[in-house]
Design an enzyme around this catalytic site. Structure first.
Site, PDB file in Angstrom:
ATOM      1  N   ASP A  80      -9.149   3.761  -7.520  1.00 52.23           N
ATOM      2  CA  ASP A  80      -8.196   3.050  -6.675  1.00 52.23           C
ATOM      3  C   ASP A  80      -8.192   3.773  -5.325  1.00 52.23           C
ATOM      4  O   ASP A  80      -7.632   4.860  -5.200  1.00 52.23           O
ATOM      5  CB  ASP A  80      -6.803   3.075  -7.313  1.00 52.23           C
ATOM      6  N   TRP A  96       1.010   5.396  -8.424  1.00 51.11           N
ATOM      7  CA  TRP A  96       0.091   4.263  -8.601  1.00 51.11           C
ATOM      8  C   TRP A  96      -0.858   4.501  -9.764  1.00 51.11           C
ATOM      9  O   TRP A  96      -1.252   3.558 -10.459  1.00 51.11           O
ATOM     10  CB  TRP A  96      -0.654   3.963  -7.300  1.00 51.11           C
ATOM     11  N   LYS A 129      -3.326  -1.126   3.609  1.00 48.36           N
ATOM     12  CA  LYS A 129      -3.113   0.251   4.062  1.00 48.36           C
ATOM     13  C   LYS A 129      -4.086   0.575   5.208  1.00 48.36           C
ATOM     14  O   LYS A 129      -3.681   0.926   6.293  1.00 48.36           O
ATOM     15  CB  LYS A 129      -3.343   1.251   2.929  1.00 48.36           C
TER      16      LYS A 129
HETATM   17  C1  PLP Z   1      -0.052   0.445  -2.196  1.00 51.22           C
HETATM   18  C2  PLP Z   1      -0.887   0.915  -3.316  1.00 51.22           C
HETATM   19  C3  PLP Z   1      -1.067   0.147  -4.471  1.00 51.22           C
HETATM   20  C4  PLP Z   1      -0.377  -1.175  -4.679  1.00 51.22           C
HETATM   21  O1  PLP Z   1      -0.991  -2.126  -3.921  1.00 51.22           O
HETATM   22  P1  PLP Z   1      -0.611  -3.690  -4.002  1.00 51.22           P
HETATM   23  O2  PLP Z   1      -1.688  -4.283  -3.161  1.00 51.22           O
HETATM   24  O3  PLP Z   1       0.750  -3.838  -3.456  1.00 51.22           O
HETATM   25  O4  PLP Z   1      -0.706  -4.110  -5.422  1.00 51.22           O
HETATM   26  C5  PLP Z   1      -1.894   0.645  -5.446  1.00 51.22           C
HETATM   27  N1  PLP Z   1      -2.515   1.828  -5.314  1.00 51.22           N
HETATM   28  C6  PLP Z   1      -2.353   2.607  -4.220  1.00 51.22           C
HETATM   29  C7  PLP Z   1      -3.060   3.914  -4.124  1.00 51.22           C
HETATM   30  C8  PLP Z   1      -1.542   2.169  -3.187  1.00 51.22           C
HETATM   31  O5  PLP Z   1      -1.369   2.923  -2.096  1.00 51.22           O
END
Ligand code: PLP
Length: 386
Positions: A197, A127, A221
């Site tokens: 993030d 990511w 998540k």
């Molecule tokens: C799942 C995830 C993403 C992507 O998320 P989306 O909402 O599908 O765009 C980005 N960063 C991390 C750390 C993730 O676990």
């Protein structure tokens, strides 16, 4: 609803409905999926109870206006609970947006990376790479460090970071969902704004929000269902937003309009609000951290005491408490493991397609009993196949 089904009395219908609901929760498997992921059962039950009519409103949350008083209250409560849980200082604003964490990969540089500037990216996994790739389309970026050469089996160490003191911001990923690593602490970046993030470990433990300039997280998540993305942004950064950005991608506008510039994902925000309430009732993030440590320790201990049958895939000092990754002696055994586990209601254990192996995601809502069931299955599986 008018009348009662099949001429039963109201009381009978209520009993039948309660039985059906109970049967449904009994049928639930242990959901190890990495996202969308398990939600707290009390949250699902409350949503179910009130799906047809919100108390005092007489309409489903799926039907209400995003400009109604009842939605105002949902939004305000979500924001208040998020502030209380994370201890968010007053000079930070909150926006609930759409487009997932992936849209933040674009919005962060669009809003915060000036034409003449450059941004530092700490590359610790899939990511983080995706965030870097999108930022490159917007402006100048510098890879402060990457552990790709080690197949992301650890995060970069502080002393490896090649940070530019003039960078517009430093971007890092606090938990690497696919590889199973987690930053034990924030990187030290001096006075450069720190952007994170936090999609896969937000609300899993207390964090010093004041060390950050911007935190973003897709909800699916650890916070709620897919469809809403939380952005927590220090207000001085809003002064950097260049004029003329597309409205939907403009942090300043989204903050000014309090997340209702256009129709927000009303239902996702409602569920988020219930999840935040659940977290507060359980004792907040300190208690969550205690539980997450207990759950992940249990599983890591099982891996480490298996005499090498199960092997963790990442360095111990940066093991994730959210996504626990491990391998078995052979890929055929891994396939068998996933399949047999699923037949015992242990669902979603297959590792990400890019890395293989096993991944058990133990987000906040994942119960301790599910980890105990997995550990017991693992012992049994090793005995039969070791
Ligand atoms: C799942 C995830 C993403 C992507 O998320 P989306 O909402 O599908 O765009 C980005 N960063 C991390 C750390 C993730 O676990």
């Amino acid at each position: 609803m008018s009348g009662t089904p099949y001429g039963k009395s109201m009381a009978q219908a209520a009993v039948a409905a309660a039985q059906a609901a109970a049967a449904k929760s009994v049928d639930r498997v242990y959901n190890f999926n990495p996202g969308p992921a398990v939600l707290p059962l009390p949250v699902l039950e409350e949503a179910q109870r009130h799906l047809l009519a919100l108390p005092g409103v007489g309409m489903s949350v799926l039907e209400i206006s995003h400009r109604s008083k009842s939605f105002d209250e949902i939004l305000a409560q979500a924001e208040a609970d998020l502030r209380a849980l994370l201890g968010i200082p007053d000079n930070f604003k909150i926006a609930f947006l759409q487009g997932g964490a992936s849209l933040q990969f674009t919005m962060v540089p669009m809003n915060l990376l000036p034409k003449e500037g450059s941004a530092d990216y700490i590359v610790s996994g899939h990511w983080a790479q995706a965030a870097l790739k999108e930022a490159k389309k917007v402006g100048k970026v510098n890879v402060a460090a990457s552990t790709e050469a080690e197949n992301f089996s650890r995060i970069p160490r502080q002393e490896e970071l090649k940070l530019d003191p003039k960078a517009a911001y430093v971007h890092f990923t606090s938990n690497n969902t696919i590889y199973g690593t987690e930053a034990p602490a924030e990187p030290e970046v001096g006075s450069v704004p720190l952007v994170c993030d936090a999609s896969s470990n937000i609300l899993s433990k207390p964090i010093p929000v004041g060390k950050y300039a911007l935190i973003y997280a897709g909800a699916q998540k650890n916070m709620g269902p897919a469809g809403v993305t939380t952005v927590i942004i220090r207000d001085d950064l809003l002064g950097r937003v260049p004029p003329g950005l597309p409205a939907m991608l403009d942090y300043k506008l989204q903050v000014e309009k309090k997340s209702v510039y256009n129709t927000p994902p009303v239902f996702a925000i409602y569920i988020l609000r219930l999840v935040l309430q659940w977290l507060r009732q359980l004792g907040g993030l300190k208690e969550m951290e205690r539980r997450n440590k207990e759950k992940s320790d249990l599983l890591y201990n099982a891996i480490d005491s298996s005499g090498g049958f199960y092997r963790g895939t990442v360095e111990k000092w940066c093991r994730s408490r959210m996504n626990i990754t491990f391998r078995l002696p052979a890929e055929t055994l891994e396939e068998k493991f996933v399949k047999e586990a699923a037949s015992q209601k242990l669902s979603g254990l297959k590792g990400h397609r890019t890395v293989g192996g096993i991944r058990a995601s133990l987000f906040n809502a994942f119960p301790l009993e599910g980890v105990q069931a997995l550990v017991s299955f693992m012992k049994d599986f090793q005995q039969k196949n070791g």
